[in-house]
Motif scaffolding. Structure first.
Motif, PDB file in Angstrom:
ATOM      1  N   ARG A  37       0.910  -1.337   0.024  1.00  0.00           N
ATOM      2  CA  ARG A  37       0.118  -0.020  -0.179  1.00  0.00           C
ATOM      3  C   ARG A  37       0.855   1.400   0.047  1.00  0.00           C
ATOM      4  O   ARG A  37       0.476   2.187  -0.802  1.00  0.00           O
ATOM      5  N   GLY A  60      -8.628  -8.068   4.415  1.00  0.00           N
ATOM      6  CA  GLY A  60      -8.913  -6.874   3.582  1.00  0.00           C
ATOM      7  C   GLY A  60      -9.732  -5.721   4.836  1.00  0.00           C
ATOM      8  O   GLY A  60      -9.426  -4.687   4.760  1.00  0.00           O
ATOM      9  N   GLY A  85      -7.616  -2.641   5.311  1.00  0.00           N
ATOM     10  CA  GLY A  85      -8.370  -1.376   4.418  1.00  0.00           C
ATOM     11  C   GLY A  85      -8.386  -1.628   3.032  1.00  0.00           C
ATOM     12  O   GLY A  85      -8.564  -0.652   2.535  1.00  0.00           O
ATOM     13  N   ALA A  86      -8.500  -2.861   2.729  1.00  0.00           N
ATOM     14  CA  ALA A  86      -8.558  -3.046   1.220  1.00  0.00           C
ATOM     15  C   ALA A  86      -9.823  -2.529   0.392  1.00  0.00           C
ATOM     16  O   ALA A  86     -10.862  -2.633   1.250  1.00  0.00           O
ATOM     17  N   GLU A  87      -9.546  -1.879  -0.666  1.00  0.00           N
ATOM     18  CA  GLU A  87     -10.842  -1.410  -1.194  1.00  0.00           C
ATOM     19  C   GLU A  87     -11.710  -2.450  -1.784  1.00  0.00           C
ATOM     20  O   GLU A  87     -13.172  -2.141  -1.773  1.00  0.00           O
ATOM     21  N   THR A 105     -14.407   5.355  -7.046  1.00  0.00           N
ATOM     22  CA  THR A 105     -13.658   5.802  -6.033  1.00  0.00           C
ATOM     23  C   THR A 105     -12.700   7.017  -6.448  1.00  0.00           C
ATOM     24  O   THR A 105     -12.088   7.963  -5.644  1.00  0.00           O
ATOM     25  N   LYS A 123      -9.794   9.213  -4.640  1.00  0.00           N
ATOM     26  CA  LYS A 123      -8.939   8.489  -4.061  1.00  0.00           C
ATOM     27  C   LYS A 123      -7.842   8.108  -5.275  1.00  0.00           C
ATOM     28  O   LYS A 123      -8.144   7.866  -6.297  1.00  0.00           O
ATOM     29  N   SER A 138      -5.703   2.279  -4.865  1.00  0.00           N
ATOM     30  CA  SER A 138      -6.782   1.151  -4.461  1.00  0.00           C
ATOM     31  C   SER A 138      -5.730   0.155  -3.930  1.00  0.00           C
ATOM     32  O   SER A 138      -4.813  -0.367  -4.824  1.00  0.00           O
ATOM     33  N   LEU A 152     -17.008  -4.417   5.086  1.00  0.00           N
ATOM     34  CA  LEU A 152     -15.768  -4.331   4.396  1.00  0.00           C
ATOM     35  C   LEU A 152     -16.150  -3.397   3.104  1.00  0.00           C
ATOM     36  O   LEU A 152     -15.557  -2.344   2.957  1.00  0.00           O
ATOM     37  N   SER A 153     -17.344  -3.787   2.514  1.00  0.00           N
ATOM     38  CA  SER A 153     -17.851  -2.939   1.512  1.00  0.00           C
ATOM     39  C   SER A 153     -18.181  -1.292   2.039  1.00  0.00           C
ATOM     40  O   SER A 153     -18.101  -0.580   1.076  1.00  0.00           O
ATOM     41  N   SER A 190     -14.963   0.332   2.811  1.00  0.00           N
ATOM     42  CA  SER A 190     -13.892   0.723   1.556  1.00  0.00           C
ATOM     43  C   SER A 190     -14.350   1.937   0.683  1.00  0.00           C
ATOM     44  O   SER A 190     -13.785   2.169  -0.195  1.00  0.00           O
ATOM     45  N   SER A 191     -15.545   2.336   1.034  1.00  0.00           N
ATOM     46  CA  SER A 191     -16.326   3.278   0.051  1.00  0.00           C
ATOM     47  C   SER A 191     -15.502   4.767   0.006  1.00  0.00           C
ATOM     48  O   SER A 191     -14.850   5.196   1.053  1.00  0.00           O
TER      49      SER A 191
END
Length: 319
Positions: free
Chosen positions: A154, A181, A185-187, A208, A213, A216, A314-315, A318-319
């Motif tokens: 990252r 994830g 903090g994976a997208e 994103t 952003k 990613s 997670l979804s 990750s926004s």
């Protein structure tokens, strides 16, 4: 004296040595003779069977891999091979066989138990995909290895404003990818249980980017997609040119985390105590914070899939 043999089978995982050490020393303390078998079920057929002492397992608790070596031996599904293995174990006067490994290893132990061999299975696989247990030895270590690696990737992705694809292990289950994830903090996380269309992946990356952003991270469980195809698809359908890192065996190596080493010790203690009390042919699992022994039949039926709540969380994050 009663005799116990230990083998490790299938893919290696951090904590196998910790389990070998705990089993050996606990068994000797309780008056058993203990034997190691090299190279899993193949080692039975090849008669790679030898005695173990307390000193033989000294210093291995923090080492990765397995001092007993391991091998995949698909021929063990053959009933004639199973019968031969049983006969060899009896030739060595082995009373109990303890198997350290994954679901395939447990099936081998189940087959021997049906022939009359007293067996026990200690779950040890980084994929955390065995029935009868919420955690397998090695999973926590592998998870932390992935989180550490993704953190480093990252940093570079941020510096170069790029999309980074990271492939992790998980042929049938996405536990590593999903939990890693969440932790790093994976997208986007692609798992076998929830196959996300690649067009949706591209759309998410574009959205994103519009929101500002600049980079990613996409985690891909090996059983969800071919990570090379994911990279090619994103490059073809967006302006991004992702980097690709396959972590591979990096996830298997290294000494166990404190959690895995302690879990190995506790499971091994329960395993020997059960054999002393006349209970055999069990998987020693970890459920809701407790060590539990389940029959092989019950373990096969009791599955612990990925947590859908974690996937939804997670979804959102990750926004």
């Amino acid at each position: 004296m009663r005799r116990i043999a230990i083998l490790t089978s299938g893919g290696d995982a951090p904590g196998m040595n910790a389990a070998i050490r705990a089993l050996t020393r606990k068994a000797i303390h309780e008056g058993f003779e203990i034997f190691g078998i090299e190279r899993g079920y193949l080692g039975i057929i090849e008669e790679k069977i030898f005695p173990l002492s307390n000193r033989d397992v000294g210093g291995i608790i923090t080492q990765g891999g397995t001092m007993l070596k391991t091998a995949r031996f698909p021929e063990f599904q053959n009933e004639e091979i199973q019968r031969k293995a049983y006969d060899i174990l009896k030739t060595y006067d082995i009373d109990h066989l303890v198997v350290i490994g994954g679901d395939g290893s447990m099936r081998g132990a189940t087959s021997l138990s049906k022939l009359g061999m007293s067996t026990m299975t200690i779950p040890c696989t980084i994929d955390n995909d065995m029935g009868g247990t919420q955690y397998t030895i090695g999973y926590d270590t592998a998870l932390n290895t992935v989180v550490d690696a993704v953190g480093r990737i990252r940093d570079t992705s941020n510096s170069h404003e790029r999309v980074a694809i990271v492939e992790v292990m998980g042929r049938k289950a996405g536990h590593i990818a999903l939990k890693a994830g969440l932790a790093c903090g994976a997208e986007i996380v692609l798992v076998p249980e929830n196959p996300m269309p690649l067009h949706a992946v591209c759309r998410h990356l574009k959205e994103t980017q519009i929101r500002g952003k600049e980079y990613s991270v996409i985690l891909v469980a090996e059983g969800a997609y071919n990570s090379g195809e994911v990279k090619a698809f994103i490059k073809e359908h967006t302006e991004f040119d992702p980097s690709l890192t396959v972590l591979g065996y990096l996830q298997r190596g290294g000494g166990p985390s404190a959690f895995d080493a302690i879990l190995a010790a506790r499971m091994s203690e329960v395993c020997i105590n059960l054999l002393m009390s006349g209970v055999a042919n069990r998987l020693v699992g970890y459920i809701d914070g407790h060590i539990r022994a389940l029959s092989y039949e019950e373990a096969e039926r009791l599955e612990f899939p990925i947590d859908e709540k974690d996937y939804r969380l997670l979804s959102i994050l990750s926004s």
